[in-house]
Motif scaffolding. Structure first.
Motif, mmCIF file in Angstrom:
data_model
loop_
_atom_site.group_PDB
_atom_site.id
_atom_site.type_symbol
_atom_site.label_atom_id
_atom_site.label_comp_id
_atom_site.label_asym_id
_atom_site.label_seq_id
_atom_site.Cartn_x
_atom_site.Cartn_y
_atom_site.Cartn_z
ATOM 1 N N PRO A 22 44.369 42.073 82.192
ATOM 2 C CA PRO A 22 45.683 42.547 81.763
ATOM 3 C C PRO A 22 46.467 43.070 82.968
ATOM 4 N N VAL A 23 47.784 43.037 82.856
ATOM 5 C CA VAL A 23 48.657 43.498 83.937
ATOM 6 C C VAL A 23 49.358 44.775 83.481
ATOM 7 N N THR A 24 49.337 45.789 84.327
ATOM 8 C CA THR A 24 49.999 47.060 84.026
ATOM 9 C C THR A 24 51.314 47.128 84.784
ATOM 10 N N TYR A 25 52.386 47.409 84.045
ATOM 11 C CA TYR A 25 53.731 47.493 84.610
ATOM 12 C C TYR A 25 54.286 48.895 84.394
ATOM 13 N N ASP A 26 55.017 49.393 85.385
ATOM 14 C CA ASP A 26 55.786 50.625 85.226
ATOM 15 C C ASP A 26 57.209 50.254 84.839
ATOM 16 N N ILE A 27 57.747 50.939 83.849
ATOM 17 C CA ILE A 27 59.117 50.671 83.409
ATOM 18 C C ILE A 27 60.093 51.063 84.508
ATOM 19 N N ASP A 28 61.073 50.194 84.751
ATOM 20 C CA ASP A 28 62.136 50.449 85.726
ATOM 21 C C ASP A 28 63.307 51.096 84.981
ATOM 22 N N PRO A 29 63.527 52.411 85.150
ATOM 23 C CA PRO A 29 64.586 53.083 84.390
ATOM 24 C C PRO A 29 65.989 52.598 84.744
ATOM 25 N N ASN A 30 66.145 51.985 85.919
ATOM 26 C CA ASN A 30 67.466 51.495 86.315
ATOM 27 C C ASN A 30 67.865 50.208 85.593
ATOM 28 N N HIS A 31 66.881 49.530 84.996
ATOM 29 C CA HIS A 31 67.173 48.275 84.298
ATOM 30 C C HIS A 31 66.574 48.278 82.899
ATOM 31 N N THR A 32 66.526 49.452 82.316
ATOM 32 C CA THR A 32 66.009 49.627 80.961
ATOM 33 C C THR A 32 67.013 50.466 80.182
ATOM 34 N N ASP A 33 67.277 50.067 78.950
ATOM 35 C CA ASP A 33 68.237 50.788 78.117
ATOM 36 C C ASP A 33 67.766 50.751 76.673
ATOM 37 N N VAL A 34 67.843 51.903 76.017
ATOM 38 C CA VAL A 34 67.581 52.013 74.584
ATOM 39 C C VAL A 34 68.918 52.355 73.949
ATOM 40 N N GLU A 180 70.250 51.198 63.929
ATOM 41 C CA GLU A 180 69.642 50.050 64.602
ATOM 42 C C GLU A 180 69.320 50.447 66.036
ATOM 43 N N ILE A 181 68.101 50.152 66.467
ATOM 44 C CA ILE A 181 67.675 50.428 67.835
ATOM 45 C C ILE A 181 67.461 49.097 68.547
ATOM 46 N N ARG A 182 68.152 48.928 69.683
ATOM 47 C CA ARG A 182 67.963 47.753 70.535
ATOM 48 C C ARG A 182 67.464 48.237 71.891
ATOM 49 N N ILE A 183 66.492 47.528 72.415
ATOM 50 C CA ILE A 183 65.848 47.944 73.660
ATOM 51 C C ILE A 183 65.808 46.757 74.608
ATOM 52 N N THR A 184 66.171 46.986 75.852
ATOM 53 C CA THR A 184 65.951 45.980 76.880
ATOM 54 C C THR A 184 65.210 46.646 78.030
ATOM 55 N N VAL A 185 64.169 45.977 78.521
ATOM 56 C CA VAL A 185 63.244 46.594 79.479
ATOM 57 C C VAL A 185 62.960 45.649 80.635
ATOM 58 N N GLU A 186 63.012 46.188 81.850
ATOM 59 C CA GLU A 186 62.403 45.543 83.012
ATOM 60 C C GLU A 186 61.294 46.463 83.487
#
Length: 193
Positions: A22-34, A180-186
């Motif tokens: 498995p690959v572990t990723y840290d969320i990039d807060p600069n390209h993530t929006d809830v 409604e919750i929309r999430i985009t994550v890098e």
């Protein structure tokens, strides 16, 4: 000859283990929006953005059920683009950010749901109340990020919640209970130490 066979078998197993890890990723807060959206008396659908998201995503392409998500969303990152409304949302009328300064999500189950689709169940905690929610999730892209030069992953997700389930139902039903919750994550693999 026997040593060569054993060595080849060992390399094969090691290679397979490396591929399947498995690959572990840290969320990039600069390209993530809830983004939360609701109805305001039926006239409009305002939104609030929740930024400064922090967390970890573990994705196992070969065994999706071993994947996980663990996210913290500080209410200090809440932004409606109306300063007075930001303050009102953080007040005791709604999130009571002084007592409950963050929202958290911790996955409990992940399953494949078709081509580049996942269903992620987890415990969402808002205003000190924890409820199970389901995120319908799309895998946007997996690969090496051209800017970070590291393995990266991108996801979009959606869910619908009721504010009243979390004790923040003030003004319902004029201000809709359903949000409604929309999430985009890098997210990226952490830099090597």
């Amino acid at each position: 000859m026997f040593k060569q066979i054993v060595l080849a078998a060992a390399l094969s197993v090691a290679s397979a283990a490396t591929f399947a890890a498995p690959v572990t990723y840290d969320i990039d807060p600069n390209h993530t929006d809830v983004i939360a959206s609701w109805s305001h008396f039926g006239f409009s659908h305002p939104v609030a953005h929740f930024g400064d998201v922090d967390g970890t995503i573990v994705y196992d392409a070969d065994n999706v059920g071993q994947s996980s998500v663990n996210v913290t969303i500080p209410l200090s990152g809440l932004e409606s683009h109306v300063p007075d409304f930001n303050d009102h949302l953080r007040s005791a009328d709604f999130f009571d950010a002084g007592q409950f300064p963050e929202i958290t999500f911790k996955s409990s189950k992940v399953e494949a749901a078709g081509d580049s689709k996942l269903r992620i169940w987890g415990e969402l905690t808002v205003h000190g109340v924890t409820k199970q929610v389901l995120l319908d999730t799309t895998i946007n892209k997996l690969g090496v990020h051209p800017l970070g030069k590291r393995e990266a992953a991108g996801f979009d997700a959606r869910t619908m919640i009721k504010r009243s389930d979390f004790g923040v139902g003030k003004y319902a039903p004029n201000v809709s209970d359903e949000v409604e919750i929309r999430i985009t994550v890098e997210a990226m693999v952490p830099k090597a130490e």
